[in-house]
Design an enzyme around this catalytic site. Sequence first.
Site, short mmCIF file in Angstrom:
data_model
loop_
_atom_site.label_atom_id
_atom_site.label_comp_id
_atom_site.label_asym_id
_atom_site.label_seq_id
_atom_site.Cartn_x
_atom_site.Cartn_y
_atom_site.Cartn_z
N LYS A 48 10.44 -2.63 4.18
CA LYS A 48 11.07 -3.59 3.27
C LYS A 48 10.86 -3.16 1.82
CE LYS A 48 6.79 -6.11 3.68
NZ LYS A 48 5.98 -6.77 4.67
N MET A 106 9.16 -2.07 -23.71
CA MET A 106 10.08 -2.12 -22.57
C MET A 106 10.25 -0.73 -21.96
SD MET A 106 13.96 -3.54 -22.30
CE MET A 106 13.64 -5.11 -23.06
N TYR A 120 3.96 -2.98 -31.06
CA TYR A 120 4.33 -4.36 -31.36
C TYR A 120 3.09 -5.21 -31.64
CZ TYR A 120 9.16 -3.73 -29.81
OH TYR A 120 10.45 -3.34 -29.70
N ARG A 153 3.12 -19.62 6.26
CA ARG A 153 4.26 -19.11 5.50
C ARG A 153 5.49 -19.43 6.36
NH1 ARG A 153 4.03 -12.87 3.58
NH2 ARG A 153 4.43 -12.52 5.79
C1 PLP Z 1 4.92 -6.41 5.17
C2 PLP Z 1 4.48 -6.89 6.47
C3 PLP Z 1 3.62 -6.13 7.27
C4 PLP Z 1 2.97 -4.85 6.82
O1 PLP Z 1 1.76 -5.12 6.16
P1 PLP Z 1 0.83 -3.98 5.56
O2 PLP Z 1 -0.38 -4.67 5.11
O3 PLP Z 1 1.60 -3.36 4.45
O4 PLP Z 1 0.59 -3.03 6.68
C5 PLP Z 1 3.35 -6.58 8.54
N1 PLP Z 1 3.88 -7.74 8.99
C6 PLP Z 1 4.68 -8.51 8.24
C7 PLP Z 1 5.21 -9.77 8.79
C8 PLP Z 1 5.00 -8.11 6.95
O5 PLP Z 1 5.79 -8.87 6.20
#
Ligand code: PLP
Length: 829
Positions: free
Chosen positions: A497, A774, A725, A597
Site C-alpha cells: 500500500k 518548501m 525564514y 479500527r
Molecule cells: C500495513 C499493514 C500490515 C503490514 O504491517 P508492517 O508492520 O508494515 O509489517 C499488515 N496488516 C495490515 C492490516 C496492514 O494494514
Amino acid sequence: MMHFHQALADFSDLVLVTSGRVVAKTDNLPITELIIDSRSKIITPFPIFFAIVGINHNGHDYIASAYQKGIRQFVVDHSCSRSIIDRYKDVNILQVNHTVKALQQFSTFYRSRYHLPLLGITGSNGKTIVKEWMHEFLSRKYKTISNPHSYNTQVGLPLAISLLQSNHEYGIFEAGISQSGEMEKLSSIMKPTHGLFTNIGPAHSQGFENMTQKIEEKIKLFTSCSTIYYCKDHQLIHQILQKRYGKRKIGVNWSFHNSKADYLVTCKELAGQTTLQITTSTQNNTFVTPFRDSASIENITHCLVYLLDNGFDPEQLQRSLLQLKAIPMRMTLKAGIHRCQIIDDTYTNDIVSLRLALDFIEQQQPTKRTVILSDIVQSATPDNQLYQELADLLAQHKIHRLIGIGPIISQYNPLFAIPEKIFFNSVADCIAQKISFRDETILVKGARIFQLERVVQKIEKNNHGTILEIDMHAIRHNLSYFRKQLHPTTKIMAMVKAASYGSGSSSFELASALQRHGVEYLGVAYLDEGICLREKGITLPIMVMNPTDDQLDGMLNHHLEPEIYSLELLDTLACFISENQNKTIPIHLKLETGMHRLGIAQTELDQLIERLQQMPCLDVVSIFSHLAASQADAHDTYTHLQVARFIKMTQYIEAHLSIKPLKHLLNTNGILRFPEFQFDMVRLGIGLHGVGVDKTIQPHLIPASSLKTTISQVKNIQKGEGIGYDRSTIARQDMTIATIPIGYADGLSRSFGCGKGRVVIHGHTCPIIGNVCMDMAMIDVTGMAVKRGDEVIIFSAEHSIDHLAEELGTIPYELLTQISQRVKRVYYT
Ligand SMILES: *Cc1c(COP(=O)(O)O)cnc(C)c1O
C-alpha cells in the site's frame, strides 16, 4: 539460429562427476549452458536444467515449463517421482541426492580444465565494487571474466564459473557466504590463484560464532592461492592469515600507517580529490582518485596495490582510475521523459549481462521495447559469432527498436532483424540526432568507455538532484530472511500500500519484483492502487483493504479481492450480487480483536454467518485480524488476548460455515516476535524494507531505501546573522552553510529544522539549521571542505532511518511514505 556454441561438457561427464543415477536416457547430448530458472530465455542448443530447491521456490515445480521451452536435459533430486519422470520423452534426466551439490560438482570439474590467473575476492564489505573496478582495470589488457553481480553464492558461483571460455585470459570472482561451512565449497569450485581479503565487519554475523571464526571461514577461499593480498590495518585478519598460512603462502599487505607493511599508503585530501601515495622499498607512486569517502579509498587501494604488485603500469592505472564510479555498477531503473522507463546499465557490456538486462525488461510494463547498445569490447568470442548471438537475443526478446552505437555494431547492421534500427559511430552523433522517445521501455547498455550515461541524462525525467534509491537486492535479501522465519508452507502477503511504503511512483515497482520472487499475495489499501497493479500486468491475487460501497464493480472487473470489515459492507455486496447473478466473489473477512479500527466484532458473528449462508457465491478466501502492538513487549499480554480472540472467532465461523479459509494475523514484528501464531499466511510490510524492527534483528536485514540530494550552494556567514525564514537560527560564530534542494514539499518534514534533524556529507553528520523551507533546507558545514554538487545523505543503509525517526519522535513508516512523488525514484537491481 543454429550456429556454433562451445559445449561445456557432455551429459556423460556430468553423470561421472556427480555419480548420480540416470533415470531417463536419450542420446549423450552436449551441455551448452546451465539453467536454474525456467523463465530464462534459451539461447544455446543444449541447455540443462538443474531443479534447485530454494527458500522461495522449488525448481521441480518448473520442469514442465522448462520442457515446454525445449530443454531436454535435467538434474533432479529424489523428490521427483517416477510418474513425473515418465511424462517426458527424449530426455536425459539425472537423479542426485542434492541438486545444488551436483551443480557445484559440475562446475568444479569444468573449472579444473582452465589454466588462467584468477583472483578470488572475499571480505565483509566492498567485494563487489573491488571486483568491478578490478575488472575495469584488467579488461584494458586482458580478456577478463568476472561474476555478474549477484552470482557469488553456493548456486551463483557455479553458474558464473560455467561462463568461462577457453580464450579468457584473466578471471576475477567474488565469493559471498552467510554461514560457516560454505567457503570450502566455493573455494574448490573457484580455485583462485590469487586471493584478496577486503575487510571484516558485522555483515552476515548471525551465521558465525564470532569475528575470528568468520575470518577463519572466509580465508578458506585462499587454499589454492599462491599469494594473498590484504590490509594489515585489519589486525585480526593479519594475525589469522599468519597463523593459518604463515610461510606457506606469500602474503602481500598494505597499511595506512605501518611502515613495516609491504606497501605503505599515505592519503591526502586536496581540493575535493584524494591523492594516494603508495610506497615500497623500491617504488614510489602517487595516484589522484575521484573518491573521498573512506570505504572507496580502502577499496581502490586494494585494487592499486594488487595491480602494482602484478607489474601494471602506474601511468595507465592513473588514466583508468579517473573513470571509475564510486557506486557498485548495477543496473538501475529510472523514470524517463514522455512516460518512458529507462533501464540504465551503462557500466558493462557483455553478452551475459545483456541477457540479464533483457530478462529484466520482460518484468517491466508491457510497452514498446527499445535497446540502446554500444560495441562489445574485449569479448572472448569472435565478433561475427558474438554479434550473431546478440542479434538472436534481441529478436527473442521482441525488441522493437535498436539504437547501435560504435563502429563495430554498425558494421554488423545486416544481422539484426528488428523492426526499427539505427546506427551511430559515437554517443555524440546519437545525441545530435535528437531521436524521440515516448511510452517505451528503454534499455541503455554499453561499455564504460562509450559513456552512454550521457544518453541517459538526455532521456531521464528532469530531477532536482534529490533521489530516493531503492536497493532491490536488499528487498530480496529481506524477503528471504522472513521466509526463513516461517514454516515452508506459510504464505506471504506482501503489503504494498501507499506506493509500496513510498518506494515507488505506484505500488508497481516493488510488486513486480515480489511477484517474481514468489510472494503468494499482495495487499493494498485502496481500489485505485489495485487497479494500477492490474493495468501494469501484476497477476498475483490482491486484497484491497478499504473498499467503499460503490467500488465493488471495479473490484470484480479487475479481479481484486475486497476486505469485508463490516456487516454494512456485506449488505452492499448482497445488493450487488442480486444484480450480478452467478459470479463467485472472493472476500477476506476482517475481525475486530482489539485494534479497534476496522473489523467485524464478536457480537456480530451470528449475523455474519447467517448472511454468508444466504450468499453461497461469496468465497471466503481468508479470515484475518491485525495486532495492535506486536512490537511492544509491554503489551504482550494484550497481544495474547488478541490471538485468543482470533482463534476463537475463526473456529466459530469455520465450524458454522464448514469452510477452511486461510487465516492470518501477523505483520512484520508479529512474524519476528510471535512466529507461533503464523497460521496460514502473514502480512509483511515494513520488514521488506529492512527497517522498523528490533535492534537485535536489524543486523540480519538490509535497509533498502536511501534518500539523497546534492549541495546547491555553499556560503560563509558571519556571527550574528540569521538563517532562513524567521531567522530561527542565529549564527553563534562565523559559519559555513550549504543549501540543499530538498524541503518539506519533498518530504523533509519541517520538524527536521532548527538543529533537530541532520544529514550526512562525506561520512560526517551535519545539522539542519534554520526552518526547513518548501523546496530547500540549510545545513551547517562549518570547517568541512564541501562544494556544490557534493552528495548529501538524509538516510541510507548506513545512516539509519530508524535512528532518524527516533530523533524526530516519529516512526520510519511515516518518514518513508511522506517522501513526495516529485522525488525521483531509482531502483538498483
Ligand atoms: C500495513 C499493514 C500490515 C503490514 O504491517 P508492517 O508492520 O508494515 O509489517 C499488515 N496488516 C495490515 C492490516 C496492514 O494494514
